[in-house]
Enzyme design. Structure first.
Site, PDB file in Angstrom:
ATOM      1  N   MET D   1     -41.639 -28.899   1.449  1.00  0.00           N
ATOM      2  CA  MET D   1     -42.722 -28.304   0.688  1.00  0.00           C
ATOM      3  C   MET D   1     -42.097 -27.426  -0.405  1.00  0.00           C
ATOM      4  O   MET D   1     -40.947 -27.053  -0.255  1.00  0.00           O
ATOM      5  CB  MET D   1     -43.604 -27.454   1.597  1.00  0.00           C
ATOM      6  CG  MET D   1     -42.865 -26.230   2.100  1.00  0.00           C
ATOM      7  SD  MET D   1     -43.824 -24.891   2.712  1.00  0.00           S
ATOM      8  CE  MET D   1     -42.625 -23.581   2.515  1.00  0.00           C
ATOM      9  N   PRO D   2     -42.815 -27.127  -1.422  1.00  0.00           N
ATOM     10  CA  PRO D   2     -44.200 -27.498  -1.645  1.00  0.00           C
ATOM     11  C   PRO D   2     -44.348 -28.908  -2.247  1.00  0.00           C
ATOM     12  O   PRO D   2     -43.375 -29.488  -2.742  1.00  0.00           O
ATOM     13  CB  PRO D   2     -44.664 -26.457  -2.653  1.00  0.00           C
ATOM     14  CG  PRO D   2     -43.437 -26.074  -3.384  1.00  0.00           C
ATOM     15  CD  PRO D   2     -42.297 -26.242  -2.446  1.00  0.00           C
ATOM     16  N   HIS D   3     -45.595 -29.379  -2.161  1.00  0.00           N
ATOM     17  CA  HIS D   3     -45.950 -30.605  -2.858  1.00  0.00           C
ATOM     18  C   HIS D   3     -46.827 -30.237  -4.058  1.00  0.00           C
ATOM     19  O   HIS D   3     -47.821 -29.533  -3.909  1.00  0.00           O
ATOM     20  CB  HIS D   3     -46.720 -31.556  -1.938  1.00  0.00           C
ATOM     21  CG  HIS D   3     -47.107 -32.814  -2.649  1.00  0.00           C
ATOM     22  ND1 HIS D   3     -46.211 -33.810  -2.929  1.00  0.00           N
ATOM     23  CD2 HIS D   3     -48.279 -33.212  -3.188  1.00  0.00           C
ATOM     24  CE1 HIS D   3     -46.823 -34.778  -3.588  1.00  0.00           C
ATOM     25  NE2 HIS D   3     -48.083 -34.435  -3.759  1.00  0.00           N
ATOM     26  N   HIS D  40     -41.501 -31.579  -4.038  1.00  0.00           N
ATOM     27  CA  HIS D  40     -41.965 -32.881  -4.524  1.00  0.00           C
ATOM     28  C   HIS D  40     -42.958 -32.651  -5.653  1.00  0.00           C
ATOM     29  O   HIS D  40     -43.829 -31.794  -5.545  1.00  0.00           O
ATOM     30  CB  HIS D  40     -42.679 -33.650  -3.413  1.00  0.00           C
ATOM     31  CG  HIS D  40     -41.787 -34.196  -2.351  1.00  0.00           C
ATOM     32  ND1 HIS D  40     -42.176 -35.176  -1.472  1.00  0.00           N
ATOM     33  CD2 HIS D  40     -40.504 -33.918  -2.037  1.00  0.00           C
ATOM     34  CE1 HIS D  40     -41.181 -35.476  -0.659  1.00  0.00           C
ATOM     35  NE2 HIS D  40     -40.161 -34.715  -0.967  1.00  0.00           N
TER      36      HIS D  40
END
Lengths: 65, 65, 65, 65, 65, 65
Positions: D1-3, D40
């Site tokens: 994370m984070p996305h 991501h």
């Protein structure tokens, strides 16, 4: 805000999307105290192989009589 | 509910998606007390220029030996 | 990738989520050619007033006999 | 994370996306205590008929002088 | 547009979020030809039981030495 | 399908959400050829520190006179 994201199978026309946008924007303004200029709506059109309901992709769903 | 959204780089076949749908739907039914007919799964396929990990888009990733 | 986002009504335990994660991760590895270390799964738990099916929020749904 | 998921109207080049990815990844590392390898970023490019602001789809927006 | 959605484990302060917002907004303006007033950023904070990487929820991840 | 996801700052009542759901569901049925029983709507309520417009989080926005 708000941001609205609509995921569905492709095939709706620009005119249909226009009408959906108008009605959703109005609903959020009138019922949700949102300011019109901050309302964003995005359509994510996916092919019929990319959306499934009840474990079956839309491309494989049988249409009833 | 639930609604499941899977974002990944394009390239999987309809058959691979069908199998992923079946297994995710079953997992949510058996482990998550979800009713099969209300489980939705959507795949958002994006080109390799549109997904990045660790600051590098997939299109630029070097494959190891 | 992939990134999986699951939106549902709150109430599942951490143990249920752990099992769902395990099975979804495995399904994407085995059927979707995804690398385990790049698979992300996020649960968005919402209250029963915040999810609707067929025009009715879950909080208002009548349970059948 | 984070996305991170970015929904916008199509038209940006791979080079523009590369730069956006670099800067967002760096911002999340430096300000958000995120580990680089777990960040991501996905771009969801939609046609100009599929994004609306203030009730008007981008395809219909008039450009001012 | 664009709309940016950031899903991560809760724990960042409002000040950290403010800085992330500033930098992402600037990056999209400068590299992505986006108009500042149309850039929306939303943070979806989830508990550590609700985000998994590589099949393991963040709440269960062992921290290395 | 479709799946509708609405991200906004918390504060709307269950009654307001009910009305928004009714109108959005009806709009998708009438303008978008969607089947009522397959329409899902989810609200993602976030605190005012977690939504930003034009680089400013809602919690910091000055209200005009």
């Amino acid at each position: 805000m708000p941001h609205v994201q609509i995921t569905w199978v492709e095939g709706r026309t620009p005119e249909q999307k226009r009408k959906v946008v108008e009605r959703i924007t109005k609903a959020l303004e009138e019922e949700g105290r949102a300011k019109r200029e901050n309302i964003h709506v995005a359509f994510l059109d996916v092919p019929a192989t990319n959306y499934a309901e009840a474990g079956v992709v839309v491309a494989d769903q049988k249409r009833g009589p």
